[in-house]
Design a protein around this motif. Structure first.
Motif, PDB file in Angstrom:
ATOM      1  N   GLN A 230      48.163  61.517 -22.498  1.00  0.00           N
ATOM      2  CA  GLN A 230      47.143  61.682 -23.534  1.00  0.00           C
ATOM      3  C   GLN A 230      47.244  60.578 -24.574  1.00  0.00           C
ATOM      4  O   GLN A 230      46.252  59.962 -24.945  1.00  0.00           O
ATOM      5  CB  GLN A 230      47.296  63.044 -24.217  1.00  0.00           C
ATOM      6  CG  GLN A 230      46.912  64.206 -23.348  1.00  0.00           C
ATOM      7  CD  GLN A 230      46.824  65.500 -24.138  1.00  0.00           C
ATOM      8  OE1 GLN A 230      46.932  65.499 -25.363  1.00  0.00           O
ATOM      9  NE2 GLN A 230      46.627  66.596 -23.448  1.00  0.00           N
TER      10      GLN A 230
ATOM     11  N   LEU B 266      40.712  66.118 -24.410  1.00  0.00           N
ATOM     12  CA  LEU B 266      41.769  65.810 -23.444  1.00  0.00           C
ATOM     13  C   LEU B 266      42.488  67.065 -22.979  1.00  0.00           C
ATOM     14  O   LEU B 266      43.101  67.084 -21.921  1.00  0.00           O
ATOM     15  CB  LEU B 266      42.779  64.828 -24.052  1.00  0.00           C
ATOM     16  CG  LEU B 266      42.293  63.397 -24.214  1.00  0.00           C
ATOM     17  CD1 LEU B 266      43.364  62.558 -24.856  1.00  0.00           C
ATOM     18  CD2 LEU B 266      41.884  62.827 -22.871  1.00  0.00           C
ATOM     19  N   LYS B 267      42.395  68.123 -23.778  1.00  0.00           N
ATOM     20  CA  LYS B 267      43.157  69.304 -23.373  1.00  0.00           C
ATOM     21  C   LYS B 267      42.524  70.006 -22.181  1.00  0.00           C
ATOM     22  O   LYS B 267      43.118  70.906 -21.609  1.00  0.00           O
ATOM     23  CB  LYS B 267      43.377  70.245 -24.552  1.00  0.00           C
ATOM     24  CG  LYS B 267      42.249  71.059 -25.043  1.00  0.00           C
ATOM     25  CD  LYS B 267      42.858  72.195 -25.872  1.00  0.00           C
ATOM     26  CE  LYS B 267      42.070  72.553 -27.088  1.00  0.00           C
ATOM     27  NZ  LYS B 267      42.747  73.494 -27.930  1.00  0.00           N
TER      28      LYS B 267
ATOM     29  N   VAL C 236      36.777  59.506 -24.520  1.00  0.00           N
ATOM     30  CA  VAL C 236      38.227  59.553 -24.326  1.00  0.00           C
ATOM     31  C   VAL C 236      38.608  60.134 -22.969  1.00  0.00           C
ATOM     32  O   VAL C 236      39.645  59.789 -22.401  1.00  0.00           O
ATOM     33  CB  VAL C 236      38.906  60.323 -25.482  1.00  0.00           C
ATOM     34  CG1 VAL C 236      38.616  61.809 -25.376  1.00  0.00           C
ATOM     35  CG2 VAL C 236      40.397  60.064 -25.494  1.00  0.00           C
ATOM     36  N   ILE C 237      37.766  61.003 -22.445  1.00  0.00           N
ATOM     37  CA  ILE C 237      38.085  61.609 -21.144  1.00  0.00           C
ATOM     38  C   ILE C 237      37.716  60.683 -19.995  1.00  0.00           C
ATOM     39  O   ILE C 237      37.860  61.039 -18.831  1.00  0.00           O
ATOM     40  CB  ILE C 237      37.351  62.947 -20.961  1.00  0.00           C
ATOM     41  CG1 ILE C 237      35.843  62.751 -21.168  1.00  0.00           C
ATOM     42  CG2 ILE C 237      37.869  63.999 -21.906  1.00  0.00           C
ATOM     43  CD1 ILE C 237      35.015  63.943 -20.753  1.00  0.00           C
TER      44      ILE C 237
ATOM     45  N   LEU D 144      46.657  66.473 -18.298  1.00  0.00           N
ATOM     46  CA  LEU D 144      47.397  65.259 -18.633  1.00  0.00           C
ATOM     47  C   LEU D 144      48.641  65.630 -19.421  1.00  0.00           C
ATOM     48  O   LEU D 144      48.639  66.586 -20.184  1.00  0.00           O
ATOM     49  CB  LEU D 144      46.533  64.340 -19.498  1.00  0.00           C
ATOM     50  CG  LEU D 144      45.274  63.736 -18.874  1.00  0.00           C
ATOM     51  CD1 LEU D 144      44.530  62.916 -19.905  1.00  0.00           C
ATOM     52  CD2 LEU D 144      45.643  62.875 -17.688  1.00  0.00           C
TER      53      LEU D 144
ATOM     54  N   ARG E 226      45.929  57.377 -23.302  1.00  0.00           N
ATOM     55  CA  ARG E 226      44.465  57.378 -23.311  1.00  0.00           C
ATOM     56  C   ARG E 226      43.922  57.014 -24.693  1.00  0.00           C
ATOM     57  O   ARG E 226      43.028  56.184 -24.835  1.00  0.00           O
ATOM     58  CB  ARG E 226      43.930  58.783 -22.976  1.00  0.00           C
ATOM     59  CG  ARG E 226      43.883  59.120 -21.527  1.00  0.00           C
ATOM     60  CD  ARG E 226      42.720  58.439 -20.840  1.00  0.00           C
ATOM     61  NE  ARG E 226      42.740  58.745 -19.431  1.00  0.00           N
ATOM     62  CZ  ARG E 226      42.021  59.714 -18.874  1.00  0.00           C
ATOM     63  NH1 ARG E 226      41.204  60.425 -19.624  1.00  0.00           N
ATOM     64  NH2 ARG E 226      42.113  59.955 -17.603  1.00  0.00           N
TER      65      ARG E 226
ATOM     66  N   LYS F 286      33.181  65.371 -15.123  1.00  0.00           N
ATOM     67  CA  LYS F 286      33.627  65.001 -16.475  1.00  0.00           C
ATOM     68  C   LYS F 286      32.444  64.413 -17.241  1.00  0.00           C
ATOM     69  O   LYS F 286      31.914  63.376 -16.865  1.00  0.00           O
ATOM     70  CB  LYS F 286      34.746  63.967 -16.398  1.00  0.00           C
ATOM     71  CG  LYS F 286      36.122  64.565 -16.251  1.00  0.00           C
ATOM     72  CD  LYS F 286      37.201  63.529 -16.551  1.00  0.00           C
ATOM     73  CE  LYS F 286      37.235  62.452 -15.498  1.00  0.00           C
ATOM     74  NZ  LYS F 286      38.273  61.428 -15.780  1.00  0.00           N
TER      75      LYS F 286
ATOM     76  N   ARG G  69      40.977  63.632 -29.798  1.00  0.00           N
ATOM     77  CA  ARG G  69      41.958  64.090 -28.815  1.00  0.00           C
ATOM     78  C   ARG G  69      41.534  65.408 -28.148  1.00  0.00           C
ATOM     79  O   ARG G  69      41.950  65.697 -27.023  1.00  0.00           O
ATOM     80  CB  ARG G  69      43.300  64.280 -29.528  1.00  0.00           C
ATOM     81  CG  ARG G  69      44.467  64.606 -28.643  1.00  0.00           C
ATOM     82  CD  ARG G  69      45.689  64.916 -29.492  1.00  0.00           C
ATOM     83  NE  ARG G  69      46.280  63.718 -30.058  1.00  0.00           N
ATOM     84  CZ  ARG G  69      47.162  62.961 -29.410  1.00  0.00           C
ATOM     85  NH1 ARG G  69      47.538  63.291 -28.197  1.00  0.00           N
ATOM     86  NH2 ARG G  69      47.655  61.895 -29.969  1.00  0.00           N
TER      87      ARG G  69
END
Ligand SMILES: Nc1ncnc2c1ncn2[C@@H]1O[C@H](COP(=O)(O)OP(=O)(O)OP(=O)(O)O)[C@@H](O)[C@H]1O
Ligand SMILES: [Mg+2]
Lengths: 258, 297
Positions: free
Chosen positions: B153, B143-144, B192-193, B148, B156, B117, B140
């Motif tokens: 999500q 995140l895809k 974010v990840i 999750l 997060r 990651k 966001r």
């Protein structure tokens, strides 16, 4: 003097129509002074009346609609075919290079030169007109879409890649978006091209209606007000389509140029 | 034998075969045994990223990296500093997997970049954000690629926003934000990840001073909390030192490591840190090495 500038600056909003008003005045004057044979150049008012009459009582409205219909249909067909192909071409260097010459060649070939070919294949009915207009528009859209995809900036694709996006995802989530401004240029030129070809096709490929047919008919019988009215209708159509596209583009590609 | 701490061999083999290559008789005759044993070095416990034999040559014949080795510690911030064009960006691009290299191996705890990651903050935030997405959707987006649920999500995002505690309208599009706000969005998008490794390539160099200070502080506090292995390229030595657990100085090309200078001052660091003797000492030594490198013919 300062008063005059004040008045002029208040009339700023008039600026865009100054040219048009001037043209109509010159036209009216030429007609009034009989600089040109009045048969060939009727007065602006006569032409306008012919337009209004044609639209309300006559068949101009119908022809207008037919031309819009043909243009939009060819444009839609062109878009459905050309956008995906353009994306495919643009995302594969090899593919693009192997057909680059072909596209360039046909793009440089006047679509009107292809009329006979399309007549042979599609007959003199509706299909030939639609097909040749779609062909002309598709080439422009194809080229622009491919170009947009090819020249999409690297950085955003790299950003997506580092997040773990696959090649297809990058294409779908980033590259296509990135190419949209250029694609829209293609769509806008494409719809104009479709209109041009449809009008010409209506004139010369046996047609029973449409603005092109109307213009050529009026010319045959020297019904000049009618002819000017139809030309005006065609011009207005092209203009409005362009305007509409610019609006859609501004909505859709809101980030363009920012 | 302490196998887990050994770097796998270079010859594309999988790590499992590593023990075999240890014995001398498996070495092919064409390969000098000395070279290989060099590579089979131990690395310090706590190492996260191992780089071995990295080689990068450009099409025009420029040799940028040749047989470059480097170990990077877990959970620490390493600032990369070096002469213009020495290959700082190229290095982190190769490590992060967005640029190919000709030879060598880069592993994150034995994993490739693709399996790790990674967060990356580009210098040019204008061209790195997605202008067709609202700021919040930009954040966001990465995140895809994690598995999750929607709720996870959201959690997060909530957590991230809370830790940054910023007051910008994230429903705007990036181009409606100031440069600093855009870069802040980029930083949040990278974090974010909850990345294992974070790369920052001159993240503040296009921003004004006030914004730079603000973002630096934010970044520092978040990194201290999250303990992410971080590589920061900076052309501002003060910034490089202030944020770093270690300053990595590079030579001119062909590039190698000129020096590694640790900096252990307690966090959070601020303007006061920059007047402590330790800070000044690290900075002075870095500067000396840097100038020595720049002056080399
Ligand atoms: N595609 C390329 N072809 C040839 N040389 C290249 C190419 N890309 C980069 N280089 C060279 O590689 C060297 C390193 O570039 P890089 O951008 O990594 O340097 P940098 O240390 O990040 O520089 P800066 O301080 O300007 O950010 C430069 O000297 C550049 O000339
Ligand atoms: Mg750089």
């Amino acid at each position: 003097m300062s008063n005059l500038t004040k008045v002029l600056s208040k009339m700023r909003w008039l600026q865009p129509v100054v040219g048009a008003v001037a043209l109509i005045l010159i036209w009216a004057f030429a007609n009034f002074a009989e600089l040109v044979d009045p048969v060939l150049l009727p007065s602006p008012l006569q032409s306008w009346n012919a337009f209004v009459e044609g639209m309300t009582e006559g068949t101009l409205g119908h022809d207008f609609y037919r031309t819009i219909f043909r243009t939009m249909l060819s444009f839609i067909i062109a878009t459905i075919i050309a956008v995906p192909c353009g994306v495919a071409l643009g995302s594969s260097d090899k593919l693009y290079r192997s057909v680059e010459f072909l596209i360039d060649f046909f793009r440089s070939t006047p679509a009107s030169a292809m009329f006979p070919l399309f007549l042979v294949f599609f007959g003199i009915g509706e299909e030939a007109k639609i097909a040749v207009a779609a062909f002309g528009a598709a080439l422009i859209i194809l080229f622009n879409t491919a170009y947009g995809v090819m020249n999409a900036r690297q950085l955003r694709q790299l950003a997506a890649r580092v997040m773990g996006a696959s090649k297809m995802r990058i294409l779908w989530d980033v590259t296509i978006w990135e190419s949209l401004p250029q694609t829209f240029i293609g769509l806008r030129s494409g719809v104009s091209m479709a209109l041009v070809i449809v009008i010409v096709a209506e004139m010369f490929i046996g047609s029973s209606d449409g603005l092109g047919k109307r213009i050529i008919d009026a010319q045959m019988i020297f019904n000049m007000p009618e002819m000017y009215a139809s030309i005006f209708a065609a011009g207005a159509l092209g203009y409005v389509m362009n305007l509409l596209f610019t609006l859609i583009e501004g909505r859709f590609v809101h980030w363009g140029g920012k | 034998m302490n196998l887990p701490h050994r770097v796998p061999p270079l010859d594309e083999g999988n790590p499992v075969t590593a023990s075999a290559t240890l014995s001398a008789d498996t070495v092919t005759p064409t390969e000098p045994a000395g070279d290989l044993s060099d590579r089979l070095r131990w690395f310090a416990p706590g190492t996260h990223i191992t780089i071995r034999g990295l080689t990068k040559t450009f099409a025009d014949g420029t040799v940028l990296y040749k047989d470059f080795d480097l170990d990077l510690p877990r959970g620490k911030v390493v600032s990369i500093f070096g002469p213009n064009g020495c290959g700082k960006s190229t290095l982190i691009n190769m490590i992060s997997g967005i640029m190919d290299y000709d030879a060598g191996q880069i592993l994150f705890d034995g994993k490739t970049a693709r399996e790790t990651k990674i967060g990356y903050v580009f210098q040019n935030y204008r061209e790195a954000g997605f202008p067709w997405l609202r700021a919040i959707d930009n954040i966001r987006y990465p995140l895809k690629f994690l598995k999750l649920s929607k709720a996870e999500q959201d959690a997060r995002i909530e957590k991230l926003l809370a830790s940054f505690n910023v007051s910008i309208d994230l429903n705007r599009f990036p181009y409606e934000l100031s440069g600093g706000q855009q870069q802040l969005v980029s930083i949040m998008r990278a974090l974010v990840i909850e990345p294992e490794v974070l790369f920052l390539d001159e993240p503040f160099s296009a921003l004004d001073y006030e914004m730079t200070l603000f973002l630096r502080d934010k970044l520092q506090s978040v990194l201290t909390d999250m303990e992410i292995t971080t590589l920061l390229v900076s052309h501002d030595l003060d910034e490089a030192v202030e944020l770093a657990d270690e300053v990595l100085l590079l030579t001119r090309k062909p590039t190698s490591v000129a020096a590694r200078i640790p900096f252990d001052a307690p966090r959070p660091r601020n303007a006061e840190t920059t007047v402590t003797p330790e800070f000044i000492d690290v900075k002075t030594r870095s500067l000396e090495i840097f100038q020595r490198e720049v002056r080399k013919p």
